[in-house]
Design a protein around this motif. Structure first.
Motif, short mmCIF file in Angstrom:
data_model
loop_
_atom_site.label_atom_id
_atom_site.label_comp_id
_atom_site.label_asym_id
_atom_site.label_seq_id
_atom_site.Cartn_x
_atom_site.Cartn_y
_atom_site.Cartn_z
N ASP A 10 0.83 -1.19 0.00
CA ASP A 10 0.00 0.00 0.00
C ASP A 10 0.87 1.25 0.00
O ASP A 10 2.10 1.18 -0.09
N ILE A 11 0.21 2.40 0.10
CA ILE A 11 0.95 3.67 0.01
C ILE A 11 1.84 3.90 1.23
O ILE A 11 2.73 4.75 1.19
N LEU A 12 1.60 3.16 2.31
CA LEU A 12 2.44 3.28 3.50
C LEU A 12 3.58 2.27 3.52
O LEU A 12 4.32 2.19 4.50
N GLY A 13 3.69 1.48 2.43
CA GLY A 13 4.78 0.52 2.34
C GLY A 13 4.52 -0.78 3.07
O GLY A 13 5.45 -1.57 3.27
N ARG A 14 3.26 -1.06 3.44
CA ARG A 14 2.93 -2.28 4.16
C ARG A 14 2.49 -3.36 3.18
O ARG A 14 1.67 -3.10 2.31
N GLN B 20 1.67 -7.94 6.31
CA GLN B 20 1.65 -7.01 7.45
C GLN B 20 0.24 -6.50 7.74
O GLN B 20 -0.16 -6.37 8.90
N ARG B 21 -0.53 -6.24 6.69
CA ARG B 21 -1.91 -5.78 6.89
C ARG B 21 -2.76 -6.87 7.52
O ARG B 21 -3.61 -6.60 8.38
N ASN B 22 -2.54 -8.12 7.13
CA ASN B 22 -3.27 -9.22 7.75
C ASN B 22 -2.93 -9.36 9.22
O ASN B 22 -3.80 -9.63 10.06
N ALA C 104 -5.49 -8.95 12.39
CA ALA C 104 -5.64 -9.95 13.45
C ALA C 104 -5.49 -9.32 14.83
O ALA C 104 -6.24 -9.65 15.77
N VAL C 105 -4.54 -8.40 14.97
CA VAL C 105 -4.36 -7.71 16.25
C VAL C 105 -5.59 -6.89 16.60
O VAL C 105 -6.07 -6.90 17.75
N VAL C 106 -6.14 -6.18 15.62
CA VAL C 106 -7.33 -5.36 15.87
C VAL C 106 -8.51 -6.24 16.25
O VAL C 106 -9.30 -5.89 17.14
N LEU C 107 -8.66 -7.39 15.60
CA LEU C 107 -9.74 -8.31 15.96
C LEU C 107 -9.61 -8.77 17.41
O LEU C 107 -10.59 -8.85 18.15
N VAL D 100 -0.81 -0.14 17.29
CA VAL D 100 -0.98 -0.78 15.99
C VAL D 100 -0.52 0.15 14.86
O VAL D 100 0.25 -0.24 14.00
N GLU D 101 -1.01 1.39 14.89
CA GLU D 101 -0.63 2.36 13.86
C GLU D 101 0.64 3.13 14.22
O GLU D 101 1.15 3.88 13.39
#
Length: 204
Positions: free
Chosen positions: A118-122, A126-128, A132-135, A165-166
């Motif tokens: 993505d635009i943040l380089g992730r 990494q997004r998955n 999972a952490v947010v869940l 997380v962010e």
């Protein structure tokens, strides 16, 4: 189908299940009460419904996407170039001649992690992991609602997601979380007269 793709599908499915459970629970509490006023189940039903809808849309998008599709680095238009050995890449007279796109596909630098950056380089992996952490944090928040109430649990969730997380700065994250809590209280409690769960402590 790669492990990253399967992980994204599983995370979206779990999120859809959580949203659906919140929707059913909210409907059980009652969306409206006598007199047509908004009931205590309105907020969880609305939030759960939105989460379920967006999770299903994400799940459908992942299923329709080809996991073996070329990455952005591989979608380079074939250009004619002449290396030092005199061989023309992409020569129309030689259908089997190598092109820049085929070189990029077979390049050792092209990996699964490079696909879907993505635009943040992730990467998708990494997004998955972040999803999972947010869940997990959402599940913890639902348990905390029974103790400290919805509003405090909601503010803490926003703060933890922003900081851990962010990786946002602590002070701006705290201000945004508190502001979101104030807006939520003003809309649902003061304006709509919706009784939010106060938990065992009954603080707010």
């Amino acid at each position: 189908m790669t492990a990253v793709h399967r992980g994204g599908l599983a995370a979206s499915a779990v999120l859809a299940a959580i949203g659906s459970a919140a929707l059913v629970g909210g409907l059980g509490y009652g969306v409206t009460v006598e007199g047509g006023e908004i009931g205590p189940g309105f907020l969880p039903a609305m939030a759960g419904g939105l989460v379920a809808v967006f999770a299903v849309l994400d799940l459908v998008g992942r299923l329709r996407r080809r996991p073996d599709r070329p990455s952005q680095a591989e979608l380079i238009l074939d250009t004619r170039s002449r290396p030092d050995d005199g061989i023309v890449l992409g020569d129309p007279l030689d259908p089997g001649a190598p092109t820049t796109s085929t070189q990029s596909i077979h390049s050792p630098l092209a990996t699964d992690d490079d696909d879907g950056v993505d635009i943040l380089g992730r990467t998708q992996r990494q997004r998955n992991r972040m999803l999972a952490v947010v869940l997990g944090l959402v599940v913890v928040t639902l348990a905390m609602v029974q103790v400290v109430g919805f509003l405090l649990a909601f503010v803490l969730l926003l703060f933890v997601v922003a900081v851990f997380v962010e990786h946002r700065r602590v002070l701006p994250s705290a201000l945004v979380a508190v502001a979101a809590g104030v807006v939520t209280y003003a809309i649902f409690v003061a304006l709509l007269r919706v009784p939010l769960p106060q938990g065992l402590l009954g603080l707010i």
